[in-house]
Design a protein around this motif. Sequence first.
Motif, mmCIF file in Angstrom:
data_model
loop_
_atom_site.group_PDB
_atom_site.id
_atom_site.type_symbol
_atom_site.label_atom_id
_atom_site.label_comp_id
_atom_site.label_asym_id
_atom_site.label_seq_id
_atom_site.Cartn_x
_atom_site.Cartn_y
_atom_site.Cartn_z
ATOM 1 N N VAL A 76 -76.318 31.628 -64.463
ATOM 2 C CA VAL A 76 -77.295 31.032 -65.380
ATOM 3 C C VAL A 76 -76.865 31.251 -66.830
ATOM 4 C CG1 VAL A 76 -79.672 31.142 -66.227
ATOM 5 C CG2 VAL A 76 -79.229 31.204 -63.770
ATOM 6 N N LYS A 77 -76.424 32.456 -67.139
ATOM 7 C CA LYS A 77 -76.016 32.780 -68.509
ATOM 8 C C LYS A 77 -74.815 31.948 -68.959
ATOM 9 C CE LYS A 77 -77.662 37.567 -68.925
ATOM 10 N NZ LYS A 77 -77.244 38.991 -69.035
ATOM 11 N N THR A 78 -73.897 31.686 -68.019
ATOM 12 C CA THR A 78 -72.676 30.958 -68.377
ATOM 13 C C THR A 78 -72.797 29.460 -68.132
ATOM 14 O OG1 THR A 78 -71.761 31.382 -66.162
ATOM 15 C CG2 THR A 78 -71.187 32.938 -67.919
ATOM 16 N N GLY A 79 -73.922 29.036 -67.561
ATOM 17 C CA GLY A 79 -74.138 27.614 -67.307
ATOM 18 C C GLY A 79 -73.353 27.080 -66.125
ATOM 19 N N CYS A 80 -72.912 27.964 -65.230
ATOM 20 C CA CYS A 80 -72.158 27.550 -64.040
ATOM 21 C C CYS A 80 -73.121 26.985 -62.999
ATOM 22 C CB CYS A 80 -71.395 28.736 -63.457
ATOM 23 S SG CYS A 80 -70.464 28.326 -61.963
ATOM 24 N N ALA B 5 -88.927 22.544 -62.571
ATOM 25 C CA ALA B 5 -88.958 23.795 -61.810
ATOM 26 C C ALA B 5 -87.709 24.622 -62.035
ATOM 27 C CB ALA B 5 -89.122 23.492 -60.323
ATOM 28 N N ALA B 6 -86.641 23.965 -62.524
ATOM 29 C CA ALA B 6 -85.363 24.651 -62.628
ATOM 30 C C ALA B 6 -85.161 25.347 -63.972
ATOM 31 C CB ALA B 6 -84.224 23.662 -62.386
ATOM 32 N N LYS B 7 -86.123 25.224 -64.883
ATOM 33 C CA LYS B 7 -85.985 25.854 -66.187
ATOM 34 C C LYS B 7 -85.992 27.376 -66.045
ATOM 35 C CE LYS B 7 -88.061 22.030 -68.747
ATOM 36 N NZ LYS B 7 -89.224 21.570 -69.521
ATOM 37 N N VAL B 8 -85.127 28.021 -66.795
ATOM 38 C CA VAL B 8 -85.006 29.476 -66.704
ATOM 39 C C VAL B 8 -85.188 30.092 -68.091
ATOM 40 C CG1 VAL B 8 -83.499 31.393 -66.073
ATOM 41 C CG2 VAL B 8 -83.433 29.280 -64.744
ATOM 42 N N LEU C 22 -64.892 33.394 -64.157
ATOM 43 C CA LEU C 22 -65.655 32.687 -65.181
ATOM 44 C C LEU C 22 -65.010 32.844 -66.560
ATOM 45 C CD1 LEU C 22 -69.381 33.447 -64.193
ATOM 46 C CD2 LEU C 22 -68.130 31.297 -63.936
ATOM 47 N N LYS C 23 -64.506 34.043 -66.856
ATOM 48 C CA LYS C 23 -63.845 34.275 -68.135
ATOM 49 C C LYS C 23 -62.597 33.413 -68.276
ATOM 50 C CE LYS C 23 -65.242 38.995 -69.386
ATOM 51 N NZ LYS C 23 -64.765 40.372 -69.593
#
Length: 435
Positions: free
Chosen positions: A364-368, A345-348, A429-430
């Motif tokens: 999501v994009k950064t995998g955080c 269910a967590a797949k994006v 994040l950076k």
Amino acid sequence: MLGCQKMPALFMKKSSTAELETFYPVRPECKEDIPKTRFKLRAGKTLSARRWQAAFSEDGHLDIAKVLRRIQRGGVHPSIKGVVWEFLLGCYDPNSTYEERNILRQHRREQYYSWKAECQKMVPVIGSGKFITAAIITDSGQPMEESTDEDVRDNGVMSTSSINSDKKVIQWKLLLHQIGLDVVRTDRALVFYQSEANQAKLWDILSVYAWLDNDIGYVQGMNDICSPMVILLYDEADAFWCFERAMRRLRENFRCSSSSIGVQAQLGTLSQIIKAIDPKLHQHLEDLDGGEYLFAFRMLMVLFRREFSFIDALYLWELMWAMEYNPNIFSLYESAIAGSDSSTAAKVDDKVLKQCGKFERKNVKTGCTDPHSALAVFLVASVLETKNKKLLKEAKGLDDVVQILGDITGNLDAKKACNEALKIHKKYLKKTQKT
């Protein structure tokens, strides 16, 4: 002509304020004591009832991406706040139909009232429209010989007079009067809670939740989270499930022991954020013995309820929940209830990514995936940054820090604060990815 063109905007501003006050009226004697409300209904920005209805397909599928964009621009109109929150908090799947949601809603209502009936058998005052503020049993489980609580004197609360031997029952019953005492103090400036029946509804929901949550039960502050749900959703069961979903996000904040407090993990994350983006301020707070950031405890515990007026707090919450929204939230919660594997269910994918809020999309994009890096933590960081100069110049001790941060009450703009939090999140994040 120029003056005539300005007139509609003037009337809109006045009617906006007046309209908000009709939804959440404040007791006249309390108006001077509450923070000033900054939120305004804005045509073309605030999610209106018309825009909300237009976001559904013929069979009930919701265009959640369109809704999120509107909420992040101008919040939600009070007339639809409750039903919108049910989606933001994961009560319902935006990809479900009207019929599927009606079936699920009915099932949940039956489930709640079944749990409530179970509680009522143990303490008959539950569901009576009354509530208790005095202990009904001793620490050992013995019933009190008499109750001085006028609210429950003739409501059969003492009819469970047999000795309570079940540890869970004893612990739960010992919480009930504490919940009642907190209910009395909850949003008492609002006309809504002048009604004992409305107070009792809040007490019932918190009491049932405490019975179901064997691990944490009830902790002061949950009343502040639950109260808006009771006001916004007419059916008690719907309010319960909305609160239950909110607690899935916040539950760990209320986990306390003799050696730790629930929000400690988030305070630790806050410390890391400030250390990364503003090492000078972090060092100053360390020097003041404030490196654990305990002064931010209340902000995180009850999501800024004390720093904003009631209306602005609701606006802040829906902004945060819209920015944190992930369309998989419903599936994840339902999988957890069923005890099944929720990994699928967590797949994006790209389609799902477009349905995420601004904050969640970046994660999501950064995998955080840090569960303690909620938007609320970055919101506190944004508050500290706005007070950076004053804290560095004037704070000579922790009392000064608390006083300086106390000045934000009624003076924060929810949308600006959230946008600043997003900037800090991006910056953090950076920096962490470089290391």
